[in-house]
Write a protein that holds these residues in place. Structure first.
Motif, PDB file in Angstrom:
ATOM      1  N   ARG A   1       0.687  -1.446   0.277  1.00 49.60           N
ATOM      2  CA  ARG A   1       0.148   0.513  -0.234  1.00 49.60           C
ATOM      3  C   ARG A   1       0.723   1.360  -0.040  1.00 49.60           C
TER       4      ARG A   1
ATOM      5  N   ARG B   1       1.711   3.490  -3.350  1.00 41.14           N
ATOM      6  CA  ARG B   1       1.937   5.646  -3.431  1.00 41.14           C
ATOM      7  C   ARG B   1       3.434   6.555  -3.652  1.00 41.14           C
TER       8      ARG B   1
ATOM      9  N   ASP C   1     -11.634   3.118  -7.543  1.00 41.04           N
ATOM     10  CA  ASP C   1     -11.464   5.012  -8.985  1.00 41.04           C
ATOM     11  C   ASP C   1     -12.531   4.880  -9.832  1.00 41.04           C
TER      12      ASP C   1
ATOM     13  N   SER D   1     -10.980   2.061  -2.481  1.00 36.96           N
ATOM     14  CA  SER D   1     -10.019   3.196  -3.071  1.00 36.96           C
ATOM     15  C   SER D   1      -8.641   3.733  -1.779  1.00 36.96           C
ATOM     16  N   TYR D   2      -9.069   4.101  -1.215  1.00 39.12           N
ATOM     17  CA  TYR D   2      -8.081   4.866   0.122  1.00 39.12           C
ATOM     18  C   TYR D   2      -7.608   3.578   0.816  1.00 39.12           C
TER      19      TYR D   2
ATOM     20  N   ALA E   1      -5.145   1.926  -0.956  1.00 39.66           N
ATOM     21  CA  ALA E   1      -4.259   2.664  -0.479  1.00 39.66           C
ATOM     22  C   ALA E   1      -2.826   2.880   0.785  1.00 39.66           C
TER      23      ALA E   1
ATOM     24  N   ALA F   1      -4.254   4.390   3.300  1.00 40.76           N
ATOM     25  CA  ALA F   1      -4.919   6.584   3.840  1.00 40.76           C
ATOM     26  C   ALA F   1      -6.287   5.459   4.805  1.00 40.76           C
TER      27      ALA F   1
ATOM     28  N   ALA G   1      -8.009   8.837   5.908  1.00 38.20           N
ATOM     29  CA  ALA G   1      -8.755   9.358   4.943  1.00 38.20           C
ATOM     30  C   ALA G   1     -10.151   8.602   4.326  1.00 38.20           C
ATOM     31  N   ALA G   2     -10.476   7.673   4.394  1.00 35.54           N
ATOM     32  CA  ALA G   2     -11.278   6.383   4.145  1.00 35.54           C
ATOM     33  C   ALA G   2     -12.316   6.552   5.208  1.00 35.54           C
TER      34      ALA G   2
ATOM     35  N   GLN H   1     -14.313   9.670   3.956  1.00 33.98           N
ATOM     36  CA  GLN H   1     -15.024   9.623   2.524  1.00 33.98           C
ATOM     37  C   GLN H   1     -16.734   9.010   2.728  1.00 33.98           C
TER      38      GLN H   1
END
Length: 543
Positions: free
Chosen positions: A87, A91, A468, A490-491, A494, A496, A499-500, A503
């Protein structure tokens, strides 16, 4: 993490010295992964395959760690650690996020895994191959079956047998679980400095100089044991890789050819003394493999055209600077003059891709048409049947050109039909599947796109690009809650996690979120937070 035993380096006193070459240039990435890499303590120095394999060739045996190694890093824990590292890698700017190259490496590597003894046994499983942008001839293995290939290595390999020698070596590291074994070895060696410190404290009563000698001797012994373990492991990796190449039908002389190429490249810097290096001397490795080749029947295998096309793409992506692209164009133009048809086809394909990157769509189309035409044998000329026709990669570049910014609407509309035909012709191509979804979204067929993408994410849950694309399709339909829910996934992929969660909060507040979707959002938020807790425990476990 273990690197490919092809790049010999001296290990420092800290485990952070095991960082991969390309990551030493990326301070941002190194900081973000420092804890995981240090705790994994298996850097990108290529770890060899285990001598304990019943199919392993005879030779020096590695220590039998047995259940101790399994307790140090279980297959499940190893996989989770690898997923978390990946992950972070995805990035990084040096991650070569090119669908066509990823497709090629995974199909090529997957075929090697299928013939590797025990590769799909206890270790689990799913292997993943990827590329990083780095001119150094190297590759590396991560926990859990992830194997990275430097772009420089892909470009430098002259045949698929040479590439197979490197990838087989790395597959051997993973299948023999050398990361777990290295952790077990390091835990045993950790007792040596402790014992030395106790003896040094006692010796200090009589002589401070003697105390220092005892202390340094204990540390030196631990380091020497680690280097010795690594060298033995590298020898075993070479031998297991040799077996995999033979089982896969590749020319085993490719391993020697690539070793010699590396030896030539290293002459500029010189090779470290054997007792300081984590790898055996290259000359020693060449001699060992040559001795095995003499006992093995010679094989000839035609290289697939995809190998040359992937090399061409890697060359374009290697250096995006003005000077780099100019040099790349010169290389392709020189390659056009070579007599081998595969080289000419790859050069034309490379010029098409280079023109696309530079925004010259007309030149890109012209060069691609020439490349496809060059694949067909000339009239009246007998030619051996090609190992493959490169159809999926040609179709992929064709779609990239059709979907490029600035194309007329009718060209984009036609891309949907072309993509659908390509997906049916090459159902195993992940790159074409994503392009089919992109074409439907670009053509305004949002319902068709979301329906197709929902099927795709059921099969490939670890693909952030699919989520995405789903978010993009939902956004175009005004489905805000579903858009943010897709972005959250998606986060997560990744790495994150905060951030997930953000969302999911946006999705919860969206006016179109149904009662069912609210329940899904709540449940997913709990799962993500639980995952964050597990990751913290994982970091503690491998410290």
């Amino acid at each position: 993490m273990r690197g490919c035993g092809y790049h010999s380096t001296v290990k420092s006193l800290t485990y952070s010295a095991f960082l991969p070459t390309f990551r030493t240039r990326s301070r941002r990435w190194r900081r973000s992964l420092a804890v995981l890499l240090v705790t994994a303590a298996a850097g990108f120095a290529w770890a060899p395959a285990s001598a304990q394999s019943p199919n392993a060739a005879t030779g020096p045996r590695l220590p039998t760690l047995g259940d101790t190694a399994r307790e140090d890093l279980s297959p499940i824990t190893e996989r989770k650690l690898g997923e978390e590292i990946m992950r972070q890698i995805r990035r990084d700017r040096d991650y070569l996020d090119d669908d066509q190259i990823l497709d090629y490496l995974n199909h090529f590597g997957g075929a090697l895994v299928d013939v590797a003894p025990g590769a799909r046994g206890e270790t689990g499983s799913d292997f993943g191959f990827f590329a990083v942008r780095d001119p150094v001839l190297n590759a590396f293995a991560l926990p859990g079956g992830y194997i990275g290939i430097h772009s420089g290595l892909l470009i430098a390999a002259q045949t698929e047998s040479e590439l197979a020698s490197v990838m087989s070596h790395e597959i051997g590291h993973v299948s023999q679980r050398h990361i777990a074994r290295m952790l077990g070895q390091q835990k045993q060696d950790a007792l040596l400095p402790i014992a030395a410190m106790i003896l040094a404290a006692l010796a200090a009563r009589a002589s401070p100089d003697a105390a220092m000698g005892v202390l340094m001797g204990g540390q030196g012994l631990a380091i020497d044991r680690q280097l010795s373990f690594s060298r033995d492991a590298e020898r075993e990796a070479d031998r297991v890789g040799f077996q995999i190449m033979g089982a896969g039908g590749y020319d085993t002389t490719g391993m020697v050819a690539f070793f010699k190429r590396l030896q030539s490249a290293n002459k500029v810097y010189g090779e470290m003394p054997a007792f300081l290096s984590s790898h055996p001397l290259t000359g020693e490795r060449i001699a060992d493999i040559q001795a095995r080749i003499r006992e093995t029947p010679q094989r000839q295998r035609a290289d697939a055209i995809e190998f040359y096309l992937a090399k061409a793409r890697a060359r374009v992506l290697q250096d995006g600077s003005t000077t780099g692209l100019r040099d790349t164009r010169t290389t392709f133009e020189t390659q056009l003059t070579q007599p081998q048809r595969q080289q000419q086809v790859a050069a034309q394909y490379g010029l098409a891709y280079l023109s696309l990157k530079q925004g010259d769509l007309a030149a890109a189309r012209s060069w691609l048409d020439k490349s496809r035409a060059s694949m067909k044998p000339k009239e009246g000329v007998l030619s051996a049947a090609p190992a493959s026709d490169g159809g999926a990669m040609f179709a992929g570049l064709d779609l990239e050109i059709r979907l490029a910014a600035g194309q007329p609407k009718e060209v984009v509309q036609g891309a949907v039909k072309e993509a659908e035909q390509a997906v049916h012709a090459y159902p195993l191509s992940r790159a074409l599947a994503r392009q089919y979804a992109e074409a439907m979204i670009a053509a305004g067929k949002f319902e068709d796109a979301t329906r197709y993408l929902r099927d795709q994410v059921r099969m490939y849950r670890e693909d952030p690009k699919l989520y995405d694309l789903m978010a993009k399709a939902y956004s175009s339909q005004g489905k805000i809650a579903l858009q943010h829910m897709a972005l959250a996934e998606s986060y997560v992929l990744a790495g994150a996690m905060p951030a997930a969660v953000d969302q999911l909060n946006f999705a919860r507040k969206a006016g179109d979120a149904s009662f069912y979707e609210q329940s899904v959002i709540d449940a997913r938020e709990r799962e993500i937070k639980e995952r964050q807790r597990e990751l913290k425990e994982l970091e503690e476990k491998v410290k």
